[in-house]
Design a protein around this motif. Structure first.
Motif, PDB file in Angstrom:
ATOM      1  N   LEU A  38     -74.728 -33.536   4.157  1.00 53.69           N
ATOM      2  CA  LEU A  38     -74.529 -33.244   2.746  1.00 53.69           C
ATOM      3  C   LEU A  38     -73.162 -32.621   2.466  1.00 53.69           C
ATOM      4  O   LEU A  38     -72.926 -32.104   1.373  1.00 53.69           O
ATOM      5  N   ASP A  39     -72.271 -32.678   3.441  1.00 55.05           N
ATOM      6  CA  ASP A  39     -70.970 -32.039   3.242  1.00 55.05           C
ATOM      7  C   ASP A  39     -70.127 -32.748   2.181  1.00 55.05           C
ATOM      8  O   ASP A  39     -69.186 -32.155   1.651  1.00 55.05           O
ATOM      9  N   SER A  40     -70.474 -33.990   1.844  1.00 51.63           N
ATOM     10  CA  SER A  40     -69.733 -34.672   0.784  1.00 51.63           C
ATOM     11  C   SER A  40     -70.150 -34.162  -0.602  1.00 51.63           C
ATOM     12  O   SER A  40     -69.412 -34.317  -1.576  1.00 51.63           O
ATOM     13  N   LEU A  41     -71.338 -33.540  -0.684  1.00 51.21           N
ATOM     14  CA  LEU A  41     -71.833 -33.008  -1.954  1.00 51.21           C
ATOM     15  C   LEU A  41     -71.718 -31.489  -2.037  1.00 51.21           C
ATOM     16  O   LEU A  41     -71.804 -30.927  -3.130  1.00 51.21           O
ATOM     17  N   CYS A  42     -71.544 -30.836  -0.897  1.00 50.54           N
ATOM     18  CA  CYS A  42     -71.564 -29.374  -0.847  1.00 50.54           C
ATOM     19  C   CYS A  42     -70.234 -28.804  -0.371  1.00 50.54           C
ATOM     20  O   CYS A  42     -69.752 -29.161   0.706  1.00 50.54           O
ATOM     21  N   GLU A  43     -69.689 -27.918  -1.167  1.00 51.02           N
ATOM     22  CA  GLU A  43     -68.449 -27.219  -0.822  1.00 51.02           C
ATOM     23  C   GLU A  43     -68.733 -25.725  -0.812  1.00 51.02           C
ATOM     24  O   GLU A  43     -69.508 -25.227  -1.638  1.00 51.02           O
ATOM     25  N   VAL A  44     -68.140 -24.993   0.119  1.00 48.04           N
ATOM     26  CA  VAL A  44     -68.383 -23.552   0.224  1.00 48.04           C
ATOM     27  C   VAL A  44     -67.051 -22.810   0.176  1.00 48.04           C
ATOM     28  O   VAL A  44     -66.105 -23.161   0.881  1.00 48.04           O
ATOM     29  N   VAL A  45     -67.012 -21.776  -0.652  1.00 54.08           N
ATOM     30  CA  VAL A  45     -65.798 -20.992  -0.855  1.00 54.08           C
ATOM     31  C   VAL A  45     -66.096 -19.533  -0.545  1.00 54.08           C
ATOM     32  O   VAL A  45     -67.134 -19.004  -0.938  1.00 54.08           O
ATOM     33  N   CYS A  46     -65.187 -18.883   0.161  1.00 47.66           N
ATOM     34  CA  CYS A  46     -65.314 -17.450   0.409  1.00 47.66           C
ATOM     35  C   CYS A  46     -64.637 -16.709  -0.740  1.00 47.66           C
ATOM     36  O   CYS A  46     -63.447 -16.899  -0.997  1.00 47.66           O
ATOM     37  N   GLY A  47     -65.412 -15.885  -1.434  1.00 51.62           N
ATOM     38  CA  GLY A  47     -64.840 -15.166  -2.562  1.00 51.62           C
ATOM     39  C   GLY A  47     -65.833 -14.218  -3.190  1.00 51.62           C
ATOM     40  O   GLY A  47     -67.023 -14.227  -2.878  1.00 51.62           O
ATOM     41  N   ASN A  48     -65.335 -13.388  -4.079  1.00 49.11           N
ATOM     42  CA  ASN A  48     -66.123 -12.396  -4.789  1.00 49.11           C
ATOM     43  C   ASN A  48     -66.595 -12.996  -6.110  1.00 49.11           C
ATOM     44  O   ASN A  48     -65.768 -13.422  -6.928  1.00 49.11           O
ATOM     45  N   PHE A  49     -67.911 -13.031  -6.346  1.00 51.40           N
ATOM     46  CA  PHE A  49     -68.366 -13.653  -7.588  1.00 51.40           C
ATOM     47  C   PHE A  49     -68.055 -12.799  -8.824  1.00 51.40           C
ATOM     48  O   PHE A  49     -68.323 -13.219  -9.950  1.00 51.40           O
ATOM     49  N   LEU A  50     -67.483 -11.617  -8.626  1.00 54.59           N
ATOM     50  CA  LEU A  50     -67.007 -10.816  -9.755  1.00 54.59           C
ATOM     51  C   LEU A  50     -65.611 -11.265 -10.201  1.00 54.59           C
ATOM     52  O   LEU A  50     -65.165 -10.925 -11.291  1.00 54.59           O
ATOM     53  N   GLU A  51     -64.949 -12.051  -9.350  1.00 55.93           N
ATOM     54  CA  GLU A  51     -63.621 -12.589  -9.644  1.00 55.93           C
ATOM     55  C   GLU A  51     -63.527 -13.976  -9.017  1.00 55.93           C
ATOM     56  O   GLU A  51     -62.801 -14.197  -8.051  1.00 55.93           O
TER      57      GLU A  51
END
Length: 361
Positions: free
Chosen positions: A171-184
């Motif tokens: 499912l990597d073609s549909l799913c992307e993951v980002v490291c970050g703060n959901f407050l910014e």
């Protein structure tokens, strides 16, 4: 005979350990193995020190209210618990109502699919998972909806785990993951067709901050659904037992403070959302969500033996035993919260970003 007895005893112990670790231990065949338990991005020799630092945070309550302190606190928590969660619980770090005749896995998937059904996305739409963990919900939602899901988590170790699982699941073609703060969030304004958060925004020091960010990145007219951890109308702040339970949940789950169910909609309106629907999914006729915790007590003791042995022989970090013990105590507080009705982990709120900003209408 003595040698034979010794050999048999050794073989029995080895076989028992193998059974505990390799057969009974893993929550999922493609998940985390007991032999791979770690402290996430924390080096093995520093796991215990970080665990002590985590607990010291609660001895300085004023820091809990300081927004800039909380992200690091939450990041430390997930470094400590991610492997244990994945090994003992699964890849979806949340609860769901029990369903008669269905497995926990099926109930979890149904709970996740309901979230994406509520926000009415179509195949090819771009949606954001606010606080995605290792991506269990992301994968279920992408497979169900065929939408493109972008998950964000503050913990880099979880990012790597999620990407690994996405690839294994195809499912990597549909799913992307980002490291970050959901407050910014590192996303452009009005760049998503929908958004969801499953038991993740409870980590925000101020709910309006994360709701405001979701509002910003959503396209006008799009929907956002969140499953919130809340105290219910049965909670009494002057009841010592109630206070003990709620504080136990907060300490054991890296929460800067649980919110009342009555505050959620007001916060959403404050940042500009329209409230479409609000419902506590834990209320009857839903079956108890905490049943899984009660049924898992035997599994806990089994797993605790495994963790203790692995830590003693140097395979697992020493602090893993402390973390596992913390999570078991937290499970008891969660169960008590569910049984008394003072706590819910699935207060659902469905929100819409207006098509026209209020100032333009």
């Amino acid at each position: 005979m003595d040698s034979l007895a010794l050999f048999c005893t050794g073989a029995l112990l080895a076989g028992g350990l193998y059974w505990f670790v390799c057969v009974l231990g893993p929550a999922e065949q493609k998940g985390k193995r007991a032999l791979d338990l770690s402290g996430g991005s924390i080096s093995a020799e520093k796991v215990r020190d970080n665990y002590k630092q985590y607990w010291s945070f609660f001895r300085r309550p004023k820091e809990i209210e300081t927004a800039d302190k909380v992200p690091d606190f939450v990041d430390t928590f997930y470094n400590l618990v991610t492997d244990i969660y994945e090994w003992g619980w699964g890849q979806s770090f949340h609860f769901s109502p029990s369903i008669a005749g269905k497995s926990h896995r099926d109930a979890t998937r149904f709970h996740e699919e309901m979230a994406v059904n509520l926000i009415e996305v179509r195949p090819g739409d771009r949606i954001v998972d606010v606080g995605c963990g290792v991506g269990g919900p992301m994968r279920a939602i992408a497979a169900h909806s065929r939408a493109n899901v972008v998950g964000i988590t503050i913990n880099n170790y979880q990012v790597n785990r999620a990407r690994l699982h996405n690839k294994k699941a195809g499912l990597d073609s549909l799913c992307e993951v980002v490291c970050g703060n959901f407050l910014e969030m590192p996303f452009q304004d009005s760049s998503f067709d929908g958004a969801y958060s499953i038991e993740a925004t409870c980590h925000a020091p101020k709910l309006e901050q994360v709701y405001g960010e979701v509002f910003r990145v959503l396209k006008p007219g799009s929907l956002f659904v969140s499953y919130e951890w809340v105290t219910t109308d049965m909670y009494r702040a002057d009841n010592p037992e109630h206070v003990e339970v709620i504080q136990g949940i907060e300490r054991g789950d890296a929460l800067p403070g649980l919110r009342s169910y009555s505050d959620i909609a007001e916060t959403a309106k404050k940042v500009g959302f329209e409230v479409v629907k609000e419902k506590d999914l834990a209320n009857p006729p839903a079956l108890p969500w905490w049943t899984r915790l009660k049924m898992g007590r035997i599994a806990y003791w089994r797993n605790h033996i495994v963790v203790t042995v692995l830590a003693a022989i140097g395979i697992a970090p020493k602090g893993t035993v402390d973390v596992h013990d913390m999570l078991f105590k937290t499970a008891d507080y969660l169960t008590r919260g569910g049984e008394t009705g003072i706590f819910s982990p699935m207060h659902m709120i469905l929100l819409r970003k207006p098509k026209v900003a209020p100032s333009e209408s």
